[in-house]
Design a protein around this motif. Structure first.
Motif, PDB file in Angstrom:
ATOM      1  N   GLU A  18       0.839  -1.209   0.000  1.00  8.55           N
ATOM      2  CA  GLU A  18       0.000   0.000   0.000  1.00  8.55           C
ATOM      3  C   GLU A  18       0.870   1.253   0.000  1.00  8.55           C
ATOM      4  OE1 GLU A  18      -3.564   2.181  -0.149  1.00  8.55           O
ATOM      5  OE2 GLU A  18      -3.126   0.079  -0.551  1.00  8.55           O
ATOM      6  N   VAL A  19       1.970   1.226   0.740  1.00  6.44           N
ATOM      7  CA  VAL A  19       2.911   2.342   0.754  1.00  6.44           C
ATOM      8  C   VAL A  19       3.478   2.554  -0.653  1.00  6.44           C
ATOM      9  CG1 VAL A  19       5.203   3.061   1.576  1.00  6.44           C
ATOM     10  CG2 VAL A  19       3.516   2.169   3.182  1.00  6.44           C
ATOM     11  N   SER A  20       3.844   1.466  -1.322  1.00  6.89           N
ATOM     12  CA  SER A  20       4.371   1.562  -2.686  1.00  6.89           C
ATOM     13  C   SER A  20       3.344   2.162  -3.633  1.00  6.89           C
ATOM     14  CB  SER A  20       4.807   0.188  -3.193  1.00  6.89           C
ATOM     15  OG  SER A  20       5.853  -0.299  -2.410  1.00  6.89           O
ATOM     16  N   ARG A  21       2.081   1.765  -3.465  1.00  8.98           N
ATOM     17  CA  ARG A  21       1.006   2.295  -4.314  1.00  8.98           C
ATOM     18  C   ARG A  21       0.839   3.799  -4.095  1.00  8.98           C
ATOM     19  NH1 ARG A  21      -3.957   3.745  -4.319  1.00  8.98           N
ATOM     20  NH2 ARG A  21      -4.396   3.378  -2.139  1.00  8.98           N
ATOM     21  N   LEU A  26       2.712   9.962  -6.100  1.00  3.19           N
ATOM     22  CA  LEU A  26       3.260  11.280  -5.802  1.00  3.19           C
ATOM     23  C   LEU A  26       4.122  11.786  -6.951  1.00  3.19           C
ATOM     24  CD1 LEU A  26       4.233  10.637  -2.079  1.00  3.19           C
ATOM     25  CD2 LEU A  26       2.260  11.918  -2.947  1.00  3.19           C
ATOM     26  N   PRO A  27       4.159  13.117  -7.155  1.00  2.24           N
ATOM     27  CA  PRO A  27       4.957  13.667  -8.261  1.00  2.24           C
ATOM     28  C   PRO A  27       6.449  13.380  -8.112  1.00  2.24           C
ATOM     29  CG  PRO A  27       3.813  15.426  -7.046  1.00  2.24           C
ATOM     30  CD  PRO A  27       3.413  14.124  -6.436  1.00  2.24           C
ATOM     31  N   SER A  28       6.972  13.443  -6.904  1.00  2.00           N
ATOM     32  CA  SER A  28       8.375  13.105  -6.634  1.00  2.00           C
ATOM     33  C   SER A  28       8.378  12.056  -5.531  1.00  2.00           C
ATOM     34  CB  SER A  28       9.153  14.334  -6.162  1.00  2.00           C
ATOM     35  OG  SER A  28       9.156  15.325  -7.138  1.00  2.00           O
ATOM     36  N   PRO A  29       8.245  10.777  -5.899  1.00  3.80           N
ATOM     37  CA  PRO A  29       8.119   9.722  -4.879  1.00  3.80           C
ATOM     38  C   PRO A  29       9.305   9.703  -3.923  1.00  3.80           C
ATOM     39  CG  PRO A  29       7.719   8.847  -7.081  1.00  3.80           C
ATOM     40  CD  PRO A  29       8.243  10.240  -7.251  1.00  3.80           C
ATOM     41  N   PRO A  30       9.036   9.837  -2.604  1.00  3.40           N
ATOM     42  CA  PRO A  30      10.134   9.835  -1.635  1.00  3.40           C
ATOM     43  C   PRO A  30      10.614   8.443  -1.247  1.00  3.40           C
ATOM     44  CG  PRO A  30       8.074  10.207  -0.500  1.00  3.40           C
ATOM     45  CD  PRO A  30       7.756  10.143  -1.982  1.00  3.40           C
ATOM     46  N   GLY A  31       9.886   7.395  -1.660  1.00  5.16           N
ATOM     47  CA  GLY A  31      10.232   6.044  -1.241  1.00  5.16           C
ATOM     48  C   GLY A  31       9.531   5.702   0.062  1.00  5.16           C
ATOM     49  N   LEU A  89       4.569  13.874   3.705  1.00  2.00           N
ATOM     50  CA  LEU A  89       5.293  14.715   2.739  1.00  2.00           C
ATOM     51  C   LEU A  89       6.214  15.712   3.433  1.00  2.00           C
ATOM     52  CD1 LEU A  89       2.584  15.317   0.008  1.00  2.00           C
ATOM     53  CD2 LEU A  89       4.570  13.806  -0.072  1.00  2.00           C
ATOM     54  N   SER A  90       5.766  16.276   4.559  1.00  2.00           N
ATOM     55  CA  SER A  90       6.627  17.188   5.315  1.00  2.00           C
ATOM     56  C   SER A  90       7.835  16.446   5.880  1.00  2.00           C
ATOM     57  CB  SER A  90       5.849  17.849   6.455  1.00  2.00           C
ATOM     58  OG  SER A  90       4.851  18.683   5.930  1.00  2.00           O
ATOM     59  N   LEU A  91       7.620  15.234   6.365  1.00  2.00           N
ATOM     60  CA  LEU A  91       8.731  14.411   6.837  1.00  2.00           C
ATOM     61  C   LEU A  91       9.706  14.118   5.705  1.00  2.00           C
ATOM     62  CD1 LEU A  91       7.252  11.764   9.285  1.00  2.00           C
ATOM     63  CD2 LEU A  91       9.257  13.174   9.686  1.00  2.00           C
ATOM     64  N   ALA A  92       9.177  13.765   4.543  1.00  2.00           N
ATOM     65  CA  ALA A  92      10.038  13.474   3.384  1.00  2.00           C
ATOM     66  C   ALA A  92      10.891  14.694   3.029  1.00  2.00           C
ATOM     67  CB  ALA A  92       9.190  13.049   2.189  1.00  2.00           C
TER      68      ALA A  92
END
Length: 159
Positions: A18-21, A26-31, A89-92
């Motif tokens: 689910e995390v991968s999905r 996201l526009p810039s996937p953080p992993g 996203l803020s954490l990333a």
């Protein structure tokens, strides 16, 4: 650290499909790492004994905020402050900013309440982390494989 605090290690395999999905949308996937960091920060808020500092038998100090140390081999660990108040996203963004800034000296780790090591992208499936005292917990996030990753938690048995 191993002499100063009795460590216990717990290893679990977690499904990250689910995390991968979500990451792929996201526009810039953080992993996966920021997603795990957000889950850890939320869990530390609910389980404050892992977000504590061992002083002595009669003094275990529960911390008011969640401050995640992000140790990497050979350098001081930058700290994400108030991690439990940040979105994924803020954490990333904060993790990326701290990594880009690089180490800033021995004071960098001061005030951290829990350590979180990113093994994603390293090829390492899991490893046993060592406590960074006086913190009571350290989680290693292993390289995802087959939609899942191993998480290895070291925690201080006294707490």
């Amino acid at each position: 650290s191993l002499r100063g605090a009795p460590h216990q290690h717990t290893v679990v395999r977690v499904d990250l499909s689910e995390v991968s999905r979500l990451d792929a949308r996201l526009p810039s996937p953080p992993g996966p790492f920021p997603f795990v960091a957000a889950a850890v920060a939320a869990a530390l808020r609910r389980h404050p004994r892992l977000n504590a500092r061992w002083i002595d038998e009669d003094d275990i100090r529960l911390q008011e905020s969640v401050r995640l140390a992000l140790p990497e081999a050979g350098s001081p660990a930058p700290v994400v402050r108030d991690a439990d108040r940040l979105s994924v996203l803020s954490l990333a963004r904060e993790i990326a900013r701290l990594r880009e800034a690089g180490p800033r000296g021995d004071d960098e780790r001061r005030g951290a309440t829990f350590a979180l090591t990113d093994g994603t992208g390293s090829g390492v499936l899991w490893q046993a982390p060592v406590l960074l005292q006086p913190q009571c917990g350290h989680l290693f996030v292993g390289e995802p494989s087959g939609g899942a990753a191993h998480l290895c938690l070291a925690h201080d048995l006294r707490v």
